[in-house]
Enzyme design. Structure first.
Site, mmCIF file in Angstrom:
data_model
loop_
_atom_site.group_PDB
_atom_site.id
_atom_site.type_symbol
_atom_site.label_atom_id
_atom_site.label_comp_id
_atom_site.label_asym_id
_atom_site.label_seq_id
_atom_site.Cartn_x
_atom_site.Cartn_y
_atom_site.Cartn_z
ATOM 1 N N ASP A 10 0.847 -1.206 0.000
ATOM 2 C CA ASP A 10 0.000 0.000 0.000
ATOM 3 C C ASP A 10 0.882 1.256 0.000
ATOM 4 O OD1 ASP A 10 -0.816 0.597 3.516
ATOM 5 O OD2 ASP A 10 0.941 -0.387 2.623
ATOM 6 N N ASP A 15 6.678 1.228 1.895
ATOM 7 C CA ASP A 15 6.402 0.286 0.815
ATOM 8 C C ASP A 15 7.238 0.641 -0.416
ATOM 9 O OD1 ASP A 15 3.762 1.039 2.350
ATOM 10 O OD2 ASP A 15 3.466 -1.033 1.671
ATOM 11 N N THR A 124 2.904 -6.080 2.695
ATOM 12 C CA THR A 124 3.357 -4.971 3.545
ATOM 13 C C THR A 124 2.257 -3.925 3.743
ATOM 14 O OG1 THR A 124 4.252 -3.724 1.659
ATOM 15 C CG2 THR A 124 5.765 -5.239 2.803
ATOM 16 N N HIS A 244 9.692 0.191 8.200
ATOM 17 C CA HIS A 244 9.007 -1.064 8.531
ATOM 18 C C HIS A 244 9.010 -2.073 7.375
ATOM 19 C CE1 HIS A 244 7.240 0.949 12.094
ATOM 20 N NE2 HIS A 244 6.891 1.943 11.304
HETATM 21 O O1 RIB Z 1 2.766 -0.046 10.865
HETATM 22 C C1 RIB Z 1 3.595 0.137 9.746
HETATM 23 C C2 RIB Z 1 2.895 -0.296 8.502
HETATM 24 O O2 RIB Z 1 1.745 0.516 8.276
HETATM 25 C C3 RIB Z 1 3.745 -0.138 7.240
HETATM 26 O O3 RIB Z 1 3.384 -1.125 6.317
HETATM 27 C C4 RIB Z 1 3.354 1.215 6.726
HETATM 28 O O4 RIB Z 1 3.494 1.310 5.303
HETATM 29 C C5 RIB Z 1 1.901 1.251 7.071
HETATM 30 O O5 RIB Z 1 1.207 0.604 6.037
HETATM 31 CA CA CA Z 2 2.791 -0.575 4.043
#
Ligand code: RIB
Ligand code: CA
Length: 320
Positions: A10, A15, A124, A244
């Site tokens: 997303d 990402d 993700t 992340h």
């Molecule tokens: O909590 C972090 C996640 O939430 C990551 O995937 C960030 O892109 C959001 O989607």
């Molecule tokens: Ca994400």
């Protein structure tokens, strides 16, 4: 032999950095991308995926849109974290290419069906596409080589004290995904919050030419400026932006950088205060096979050496 992956995402700042990593790492073959509503709406996550692919040199990677919202709950985006565009301060050329025809669910199930045991599915974002794909074709859980997510937390959340965004955004989807019969490799906040892009990392990104100055740094600059509501009070802006989602593709490339612990993960869907919590039982596997391997340790220096080295490869290939 490179690991073939489908990345369901997303975009979203981290990402986007995960797409760049997946494209640049020689041990990963980015077969295709599917998009889902999450950080921003589906039209934007899809356009962002196309734009990032074209920008980093991965034009032609099929980007197939999926679900425009969660299974049951209203969509709740994260524009306050990722900006209106979803890519923070990064402004990339509008994509020349178009999304692939069809729906993400069919793309995932048919691509994996055609190559049983060969495709690693990486997610993700919110797990809406994944939940519907494995509901449509339960054998997906047997056909994937691995199923890897950035999501959840054995401890604190980042949207509420209990829940991490990807799970919180669609708890019903996440609950179904963890019940599908596969063993989920979980890169949760327990490790991802340790990947803050500290000044020394940002300085090395600045040496990567346009990749650094036009994508990585402006994207992260927006990310860095947001505090996390459920962190320790008083809320101050985080010192560094955790990347992340890069952890999910970094695990595919270099699993040795992470320590995984078997567990049974169940997702809270009814709690008023705890909806989206990944209730993680590290004792369960003693009695019944767990459904997850949860990352609880990370070699942070090794992660950044790998990631910056991969971005160096992307920058060199961009030749700008
Ligand atoms: O909590 C972090 C996640 O939430 C990551 O995937 C960030 O892109 C959001 O989607
Ligand atoms: Ca994400």
């Amino acid at each position: 032999m490179a690991t073939r992956i489908i990345l369901d995402c997303d975009p979203g700042i981290d990402d986007a950095l995960a797409i760049a990593f997946a494209h640049g790492h020689p041990g990963i073959d980015l077969v295709g991308i599917t998009t889902v509503a999450g950080n921003v709406g589906l039209a934007k996550t899809t356009a962002n995926a196309l734009a990032v692919c074209e920008y980093v040199g991965a034009a032609g990677t099929p980007v197939t849109p999926g679900c425009a919202g969660p299974l049951l709950r209203p969509a709740q985006d994260a524009r306050q974290v990722h900006g209106e565009s979803g890519l923070g301060g990064a402004v990339l050329p509008a994509p020349a290419g178009s999304p692939a025809p069809g729906h993400a669910i069919e793309y995932i199930t048919e691509t994996v069906r055609a190559a049983p045991g060969e495709i690693t599915l990486v997610a993700t974002g919110p797990l809406t596409n994944i939940a519907l794909a494995v509901k449509r074709e339960p054998r997906l859980a047997d056909w994937v080589r691995e199923f890897v997510i950035m999501g959840g937390s054995a401890g604190r959340g980042n949207v509420t004290p209990a829940a991490e965004y990807n799970i919180w955004a669609d708890p019903e989807a996440a609950a179904a995904v963890f019940r599908a019969g596969w063993t989920v490799v979980v890169l949760g906040l327990d490790v991802t919050l340790r990947t803050g892009a500290i000044p020394a990392v940002l300085a090395r990104m600045r040496e990567l030419g346009p990749l650094g100055t036009e994508l990585l740094l402006p994207a992260l600059d927006q990310y860095k400026s947001v505090s996390e509501p459920s962190g320790p009070p008083p809320q101050a802006a985080r010192p560094a932006a955790p990347v992340h989602d890069v952890c999910a593709v970094a695990w595919v490339a270099a699993p040795e950088l992470f320590g995984l612990v078997p567990a049974r993960v169940q997702v809270e869907t009814a709690g008023q205060l705890t909806a989206g919590m990944t209730v993680t039982d590290f004792e369960a596997p003693g009695f019944d096979a767990g459904n997850a391997r949860v990352a609880m340790s990370i070699d942070v220096d090794g992660f950044w050496e790998l990631t910056l080295g991969t971005y160096q490869r992307v920058a060199a290939a961009m030749g700008r």
